[in-house]
Design a protein around this motif. Structure first.
Motif, PDB file in Angstrom:
ATOM      1  N   ALA A   1     -24.531  11.258  18.648  1.00 39.21           N
ATOM      2  CA  ALA A   1     -23.205  11.198  17.956  1.00 39.21           C
ATOM      3  C   ALA A   1     -22.948  12.522  17.115  1.00 39.21           C
TER       4      ALA A   1
ATOM      5  N   LEU B   1     -19.584  14.814  18.198  1.00 39.57           N
ATOM      6  CA  LEU B   1     -18.649  15.169  17.128  1.00 39.57           C
ATOM      7  C   LEU B   1     -18.777  16.636  16.609  1.00 39.57           C
TER       8      LEU B   1
ATOM      9  N   CYS C   1     -16.544  18.476  19.350  1.00 38.27           N
ATOM     10  CA  CYS C   1     -15.367  18.197  19.126  1.00 38.27           C
ATOM     11  C   CYS C   1     -14.629  19.384  18.203  1.00 38.27           C
TER      12      CYS C   1
ATOM     13  N   GLN D   1     -21.334   6.678  10.687  1.00 34.42           N
ATOM     14  CA  GLN D   1     -21.335   5.698  11.794  1.00 34.42           C
ATOM     15  C   GLN D   1     -22.796   4.816  11.850  1.00 34.42           C
TER      16      GLN D   1
ATOM     17  N   SER E   1     -13.754   8.351  14.530  1.00 34.30           N
ATOM     18  CA  SER E   1     -13.276   8.929  15.857  1.00 34.30           C
ATOM     19  C   SER E   1     -11.926   9.477  16.094  1.00 34.30           C
ATOM     20  N   THR E   2     -11.103   8.751  15.061  1.00 34.84           N
ATOM     21  CA  THR E   2      -9.660   9.406  14.966  1.00 34.84           C
ATOM     22  C   THR E   2      -9.453  10.606  14.003  1.00 34.84           C
TER      23      THR E   2
ATOM     24  N   GLY F   1     -12.505  13.225  16.120  1.00 24.17           N
ATOM     25  CA  GLY F   1     -12.263  13.233  17.503  1.00 24.17           C
ATOM     26  C   GLY F   1     -10.622  13.731  17.719  1.00 24.17           C
TER      27      GLY F   1
ATOM     28  N   TYR G   1     -13.793   5.447  26.206  1.00 25.52           N
ATOM     29  CA  TYR G   1     -13.554   4.605  24.888  1.00 25.52           C
ATOM     30  C   TYR G   1     -12.231   3.986  24.932  1.00 25.52           C
TER      31      TYR G   1
END
Length: 324
Positions: free
Chosen positions: A112, A116, A119, A166, A210-211, A214, A266
């Protein structure tokens, strides 16, 4: 089925010490056939990404912000693939694929973190391309080495903190029931679903991270490309417009590939069919994208091709001199 033992973790009772990964397939013959294929792909990922990093470091012509970011993207791809592929390869040769609680948490944390960070780094690379096209005369002044290092540190730091939050929220839950994960890696939504405590906070943390990271990075990339298109449209000569867009083509392809696969994995509902589909997409996400990224940036890139020719020529010259 793997045996479990009880442990005490920060005051919360945790009865599961291992998880069982079902892997890609139940067919052992198929797994033995897949082993050399995935081993080859993993080695190619290491060689191509490491080779690109070394090439960028030793050739002074590639000491620009774009290739500076690209070298760190290759490092992320190496780490991300290495967080999953070696265990997946070893599981192909095992009868029972178990992973300890700590190893599962570590695998997710590293994976992760890299995902991330990628991104954020792709967003930084989009900004770099916007400055290169929108403000070419001020490019060197704006994209100074100090700013580039800060942007890389911010990308890695954001990925680290987001992944830590997370992982901590998920693996702090109580796990006292089923321990079977229908995947070849520690997929966080599936791990949370195995918890025997209320997973609402962990699910919200997963959604928010994620919001924010990402989709926030994706929004920044889209805005950057909006400005890039606007700048390109202002360029009168078609030849110069095509050249400007060509500098963005590789990055745009990498972004499309990365986010397209991630969203496909996802955003699907959790059904039996989608779980099998997600395994296939996850293989593409974990194995193929880290291998393809250096090719995407190299195949149509004249500067990298020229740098490779210079390095080969230099090495050949040294070998010939040593033989004399």
């Amino acid at each position: 089925m793997a045996q479990s033992r009880s442990t005490e973790r920060n005051g919360n009772h945790t009865s599961i010490s291992v998880f069982v990964l079902l892997g890609l397939s139940d067919d052992k013959e198929l797994q033995l056939l897949l082993f050399p294929v995935f081993l080859t792909l993993y080695l190619m990922t290491l060689v191509w990404n490491l080779g690109l990093i070394i090439l960028i470091r030793i050739d002074s012509h590639l000491h620009t912000p774009m290739y500076f970011f690209l070298s760190f993207l290759s490092f992320i791809d190496i780490c991300y693939s290495s967080s999953v592929s070696p265990r997946m390869l070893s599981d192909f040769l095992k009868d029972e694929n178990t992973i300890s609680f700590i190893a599962c948490a570590t695998q997710h944390f590293v994976g992760a973190w890299m995902a991330l960070a990628e991104c954020c780094l792709l967003a930084a690379m989009a900004y770099d391309r916007y400055i290169a096209i929108g403000s070419p005369l001020q490019y060197s002044a704006i994209m100074a080495p100090d700013l580039c290092w800060k942007m890389v540190a911010a990308a890695y730091g954001s990925g680290f903190l987001s992944s830590l939050i997370q992982t901590a929220s998920c693996f702090h839950l109580d796990y006292c029931g089923p321990n079977v994960i229908h995947h070849f890696l520690c997929d966080l939504p599936q791990v949370i679903a195995l918890s025997c405590s209320n997973p609402f906070i962990s699910q919200m943390v997963l959604f928010l991270v994620s919001t924010i990271v990402g989709f926030g990075s994706l929004l920044f990339i889209l805005l950057s490309y909006g400005f890039i298109v606007s700048s390109i449209l202002k360029i009168s000569l078609l030849k110069h417009s095509a050249k400007a867009f060509n500098t963005c083509a590789s990055h745009l392809a990498a972004v499309t590939l990365y986010y397209g696969t991630a969203l496909s994995v996802y955003m699907n509902p959790s059904t039996s069919h989608s779980m099998k589909q997600n395994k296939v997409l996850s293989v593409f996400y974990v194995v193929f994208i880290p291998m393809l990224n250096p090719l995407i940036y190299s195949l149509r890139n004249k500067e990298i091709k020229e740098a490779l020719k210079r390095v080969i020529k230099r090495v050949t010259h040294l070998l010939q001199r040593d033989n004399i």
